[in-house]
Write a protein that holds these residues in place. Structure first.
Motif, PDB file in Angstrom:
ATOM      1  N   UNK A 112       0.593  -1.193   0.092  1.00 30.62           N
ATOM      2  CA  UNK A 112       0.114  -0.313  -0.008  1.00 30.62           C
ATOM      3  C   UNK A 112       0.726   1.142   0.124  1.00 30.62           C
ATOM      4  N   UNK A 113       2.006   1.300   0.586  1.00 30.77           N
ATOM      5  CA  UNK A 113       2.939   2.543   0.761  1.00 30.77           C
ATOM      6  C   UNK A 113       4.224   2.249   0.274  1.00 30.77           C
ATOM      7  N   UNK A 114       4.821   3.109  -0.481  1.00 27.62           N
ATOM      8  CA  UNK A 114       6.228   2.815  -0.764  1.00 27.62           C
ATOM      9  C   UNK A 114       7.269   2.558   0.468  1.00 27.62           C
ATOM     10  N   UNK A 115       8.051   1.558   0.219  1.00 25.44           N
ATOM     11  CA  UNK A 115       8.967   1.035   1.161  1.00 25.44           C
ATOM     12  C   UNK A 115       8.337   0.594   2.350  1.00 25.44           C
ATOM     13  N   UNK A 116       6.956   0.342   2.387  1.00 29.55           N
ATOM     14  CA  UNK A 116       6.406  -0.093   3.774  1.00 29.55           C
ATOM     15  C   UNK A 116       6.310   1.030   4.844  1.00 29.55           C
ATOM     16  N   UNK A 117       6.493   2.284   4.425  1.00 26.05           N
ATOM     17  CA  UNK A 117       6.643   3.353   5.299  1.00 26.05           C
ATOM     18  C   UNK A 117       5.481   3.418   6.369  1.00 26.05           C
ATOM     19  N   UNK A 118       5.390   4.101   7.460  1.00 21.45           N
ATOM     20  CA  UNK A 118       4.202   4.326   8.399  1.00 21.45           C
ATOM     21  C   UNK A 118       4.400   5.577   9.026  1.00 21.45           C
ATOM     22  N   UNK A 119       3.340   5.984   9.914  1.00 23.26           N
ATOM     23  CA  UNK A 119       3.504   7.124  10.782  1.00 23.26           C
ATOM     24  C   UNK A 119       3.588   7.184  11.855  1.00 23.26           C
ATOM     25  N   UNK A 151      -9.155  40.426  -9.823  1.00 18.41           N
ATOM     26  CA  UNK A 151     -10.625  40.059 -10.473  1.00 18.41           C
ATOM     27  C   UNK A 151     -11.884  40.016  -9.717  1.00 18.41           C
ATOM     28  N   UNK A 152     -11.441  40.476  -8.504  1.00 18.97           N
ATOM     29  CA  UNK A 152     -12.712  40.529  -7.367  1.00 18.97           C
ATOM     30  C   UNK A 152     -12.986  39.175  -6.584  1.00 18.97           C
ATOM     31  N   UNK A 153     -11.826  38.266  -6.613  1.00 25.11           N
ATOM     32  CA  UNK A 153     -12.032  37.272  -5.628  1.00 25.11           C
ATOM     33  C   UNK A 153     -11.450  37.845  -4.263  1.00 25.11           C
ATOM     34  N   UNK A 154     -12.274  37.529  -3.190  1.00 27.69           N
ATOM     35  CA  UNK A 154     -12.216  37.672  -1.817  1.00 27.69           C
ATOM     36  C   UNK A 154     -11.112  37.014  -1.137  1.00 27.69           C
ATOM     37  N   UNK A 155     -10.000  36.790  -1.586  1.00 32.51           N
ATOM     38  CA  UNK A 155      -8.764  35.862  -0.965  1.00 32.51           C
ATOM     39  C   UNK A 155      -8.232  36.638  -0.047  1.00 32.51           C
ATOM     40  N   UNK A 156      -8.313  35.796   1.137  1.00 27.83           N
ATOM     41  CA  UNK A 156      -7.801  36.578   2.437  1.00 27.83           C
ATOM     42  C   UNK A 156      -6.467  35.757   3.161  1.00 27.83           C
ATOM     43  N   UNK A 157      -6.195  34.660   2.772  1.00 26.02           N
ATOM     44  CA  UNK A 157      -4.984  34.071   3.118  1.00 26.02           C
ATOM     45  C   UNK A 157      -4.454  32.801   2.372  1.00 26.02           C
ATOM     46  N   UNK A 158      -3.117  32.610   2.692  1.00 22.96           N
ATOM     47  CA  UNK A 158      -2.393  31.460   1.964  1.00 22.96           C
ATOM     48  C   UNK A 158      -1.648  30.721   2.855  1.00 22.96           C
ATOM     49  N   UNK A 159      -1.663  29.546   2.802  1.00 24.78           N
ATOM     50  CA  UNK A 159      -1.023  28.342   3.733  1.00 24.78           C
ATOM     51  C   UNK A 159      -0.301  27.597   2.731  1.00 24.78           C
ATOM     52  N   UNK A 160       1.326  27.785   3.110  1.00 29.90           N
ATOM     53  CA  UNK A 160       2.141  26.928   2.572  1.00 29.90           C
ATOM     54  C   UNK A 160       2.067  25.528   2.843  1.00 29.90           C
ATOM     55  N   UNK A 161       2.265  24.605   2.155  1.00 31.71           N
ATOM     56  CA  UNK A 161       2.286  22.973   2.380  1.00 31.71           C
ATOM     57  C   UNK A 161       3.343  22.314   1.983  1.00 31.71           C
ATOM     58  N   UNK A 162       4.398  22.370   2.834  1.00 31.22           N
ATOM     59  CA  UNK A 162       4.001  21.981   4.240  1.00 31.22           C
ATOM     60  C   UNK A 162       5.070  22.555   4.928  1.00 31.22           C
ATOM     61  N   UNK A 163       4.812  22.886   6.388  1.00 33.96           N
ATOM     62  CA  UNK A 163       5.971  23.384   7.042  1.00 33.96           C
ATOM     63  C   UNK A 163       7.156  22.343   6.974  1.00 33.96           C
ATOM     64  N   UNK A 164       7.034  21.189   7.355  1.00 33.39           N
ATOM     65  CA  UNK A 164       7.876  19.929   7.441  1.00 33.39           C
ATOM     66  C   UNK A 164       7.818  18.989   6.296  1.00 33.39           C
ATOM     67  N   UNK A 165       9.038  18.456   5.757  1.00 36.76           N
ATOM     68  CA  UNK A 165       8.961  17.099   5.119  1.00 36.76           C
ATOM     69  C   UNK A 165       8.421  16.288   6.030  1.00 36.76           C
ATOM     70  N   UNK A 166       7.412  15.371   5.752  1.00 36.71           N
ATOM     71  CA  UNK A 166       6.661  14.568   6.321  1.00 36.71           C
ATOM     72  C   UNK A 166       6.319  13.103   5.740  1.00 36.71           C
ATOM     73  N   UNK A 167       5.334  12.647   6.462  1.00 37.07           N
ATOM     74  CA  UNK A 167       4.822  11.183   5.809  1.00 37.07           C
ATOM     75  C   UNK A 167       3.895  11.630   4.823  1.00 37.07           C
ATOM     76  N   UNK A 168       4.222  11.462   3.618  1.00 38.77           N
ATOM     77  CA  UNK A 168       3.349  11.918   2.487  1.00 38.77           C
ATOM     78  C   UNK A 168       2.615  10.670   1.879  1.00 38.77           C
ATOM     79  N   UNK A 169       1.760  10.185   2.985  1.00 40.94           N
ATOM     80  CA  UNK A 169       0.784   9.171   2.847  1.00 40.94           C
ATOM     81  C   UNK A 169       1.272   7.859   1.759  1.00 40.94           C
ATOM     82  N   UNK A 170       0.676   7.470   0.830  1.00 40.28           N
ATOM     83  CA  UNK A 170       0.956   6.556  -0.042  1.00 40.28           C
ATOM     84  C   UNK A 170       2.517   6.650  -0.597  1.00 40.28           C
ATOM     85  N   UNK A 171       3.023   7.599  -0.532  1.00 39.24           N
ATOM     86  CA  UNK A 171       4.476   8.153  -0.916  1.00 39.24           C
ATOM     87  C   UNK A 171       5.468   7.772   0.044  1.00 39.24           C
ATOM     88  N   UNK A 172       4.893   7.593   1.322  1.00 37.30           N
ATOM     89  CA  UNK A 172       5.853   7.159   2.315  1.00 37.30           C
ATOM     90  C   UNK A 172       6.735   8.623   2.591  1.00 37.30           C
TER      91      UNK A 172
END
Length: 435
Positions: free
Chosen positions: A46-53, A380-401
């Motif tokens: 299911x996950x590359x290299x059998x990595x888990x969290x 163009x009129x979109x009321x965009x009020x914030x921006x969050x960068x993904x991700x703070x840390x390198x981490x467990x990227x699900x099925x990519x391990x």
């Protein structure tokens, strides 16, 4: 460094960075229950290299250092998720006091550092005992999730700046129950159809539970793509219609219009829960803001060999990340404008965008271009009020391990040493230096 400045996005624009509990916390002790990603990762193949969290970034123990990084980077807010199985190990019933204590420490730590806590109730770590009962295929999950939401609202609501119910319902439902790529790994059209409805029904019941606890500033986080036809042929235009409905309109129409796209309710009629139409008032409960996660576009081509959904996604000729995702900043601009014109005048937040890449100079350019896309959408009129960068840390990227690295901060998984990358420094330089 970035070519765009903070001032280009407005004086009150919110900058943050984001993570998810299962991807960084580890700490599978102190009463935390099992979740579907624990068992999915334990299943070979299911996950590359059998990595888990199980350890991930050890944020459970290292959270003060991580919050210091966010503060020192000049960010205003931290988007994090709470782990349902850490708070209610069986999914319903008895509460884990050590889980409550952990999030008390974490939230108080944000406030002490001047960071606004942006919480997400569900980022994919469903308690395993609820999966035993059918998980997102079981209508009762709307009741279970509301109980969990009420707990969060009761214990933490007075300290949260904003709260989202569910992160990326398309992934919760379709990616995980039709494509089988994420936990629980089903490849079944009936399972997917039920999950597609129940995830939004649970969102609505959670909104009711949170409001009953007196909470304000509530939203949901949808992952959206810039869907496009591979060509202008009638067949590829039909494929685009299916693709856009599956990825975007099911969730946007459900939440904001109280209905699902006809093209899908017709195709899925025999699989959808009976009487789902009666739930649409709950699905479309009023919100205070919308979060949009954006990474790439979907390019759709007609495929007659797939009768349920006669489409296939094809790769375009745009530059790509190391995951093969096309880099398309204009898609973010177009999406923000589309949502603001066709769906809602609520405040919009880019709650995630980023790229998996080892060459951080490309990541710096990625963020610069996508921030510029936000500014263009505002124009163009979109009321965009914030921006969050993904991700703070390198981490467990699900099925990519642990192979895939999205972080603006590098993590050495052997030592857990954090090292800011150039992209972190670019944000730091922009956020500490206004015109």
């Amino acid at each position: 460094m970035f070519s765009i400045s903070r001032d280009d996005l407005g004086p009150n624009f919110l900058f943050g960075t984001a993570t998810a509990a299962y991807q960084i916390e580890g700490g599978q002790t102190d009463g935390r229950g099992s979740c579907i990603w624990d068992t999915f990762a334990a299943t070979p193949g299911n996950v590359k290299n059998a990595h888990d969290g199980a350890t991930a970034c050890d944020h459970y123990n290292r959270w003060p250092e991580d919050l210091d990084l966010i503060r020192d980077g000049g960010f205003d807010a931290y988007r994090f998720s709470l782990a349902w199985p850490r708070l209610i190990p069986e999914g319903t019933g008895a509460v884990n006091p050590k889980g409550i204590a952990f999030y008390d420490r974490l939230i108080d730590g944000m406030l002490e550092r001047g960071l606004k806590p942006y919480a997400t109730l569900y980022h994919w770590d469903l308690p395993s005992p609820l999966q035993d009962k059918g998980g997102w295929m079981n209508r009762d999950i709307a009741k279970w999730f509301a109980e969990y939401a009420a707990l969060v609202g009761h214990h933490f609501g007075d300290r949260l700046a904003a709260t989202a119910t569910i992160n990326e319902p398309w992934c919760v439902a379709f990616l995980s129950h039709f494509l089988g790529i994420h936990a629980p790994g089903y490849r079944d059209i009936r399972a997917a159809s039920r999950a597609m409805h129940h995830v939004l029904l649970a969102h609505g019941t959670a909104i009711d539970a949170l409001r009953a606890e007196g909470m304000k500033n509530l939203g949901i986080v949808l992952n959206l793509e810039k869907a496009e036809p591979f060509s202008e042929s009638a067949e590829d235009r039909l494929a685009f219609d299916y693709g856009d409905a599956l990825f975007n309109r099911w969730y946007l129409d459900g939440v904001f219009k109280g209905r699902y796209p006809d093209i899908l309710t017709s195709a899925l009629a025999q699989y959808l829960p009976e009487g789902f139409e009666k739930d649409m008032d709950v699905v479309s409960r009023p919100l205070d803001w919308l979060g949009i996660n954006y990474y790439t576009r979907g390019l759709y081509k007609y495929d007659a060999s797939r009768p349920a959904f006669p489409v296939t996604q094809v790769k375009g000729d745009l530059p790509k990340s190391d995951l093969g995702w096309e880099i398309y900043p204009k898609g973010l601009e177009d999406l923000l404008v589309r949502v603001s014109r066709e769906y809602t005048k609520l405040p919009l937040y880019v709650t995630e965008t980023g790229m998996s890449e080892t060459d951080d100079t490309r990541r710096v350019q990625f963020y610069d271009d996508h921030l510029r896309a936000v500014a263009n959408a505002q124009g163009q009129g979109a009321d965009v009020r914030g921006f969050f960068a993904w991700s703070l840390l390198d981490n467990y990227e699900w099925a990519e391990g642990y192979n895939s690295r999205f972080g603006i901060v590098h993590v050495d998984y052997e030592t857990q040493k954090r090292t800011p990358k150039g992209s972190y420094r670019a944000f730091q330089g922009m956020l500490h230096n206004t015109r």
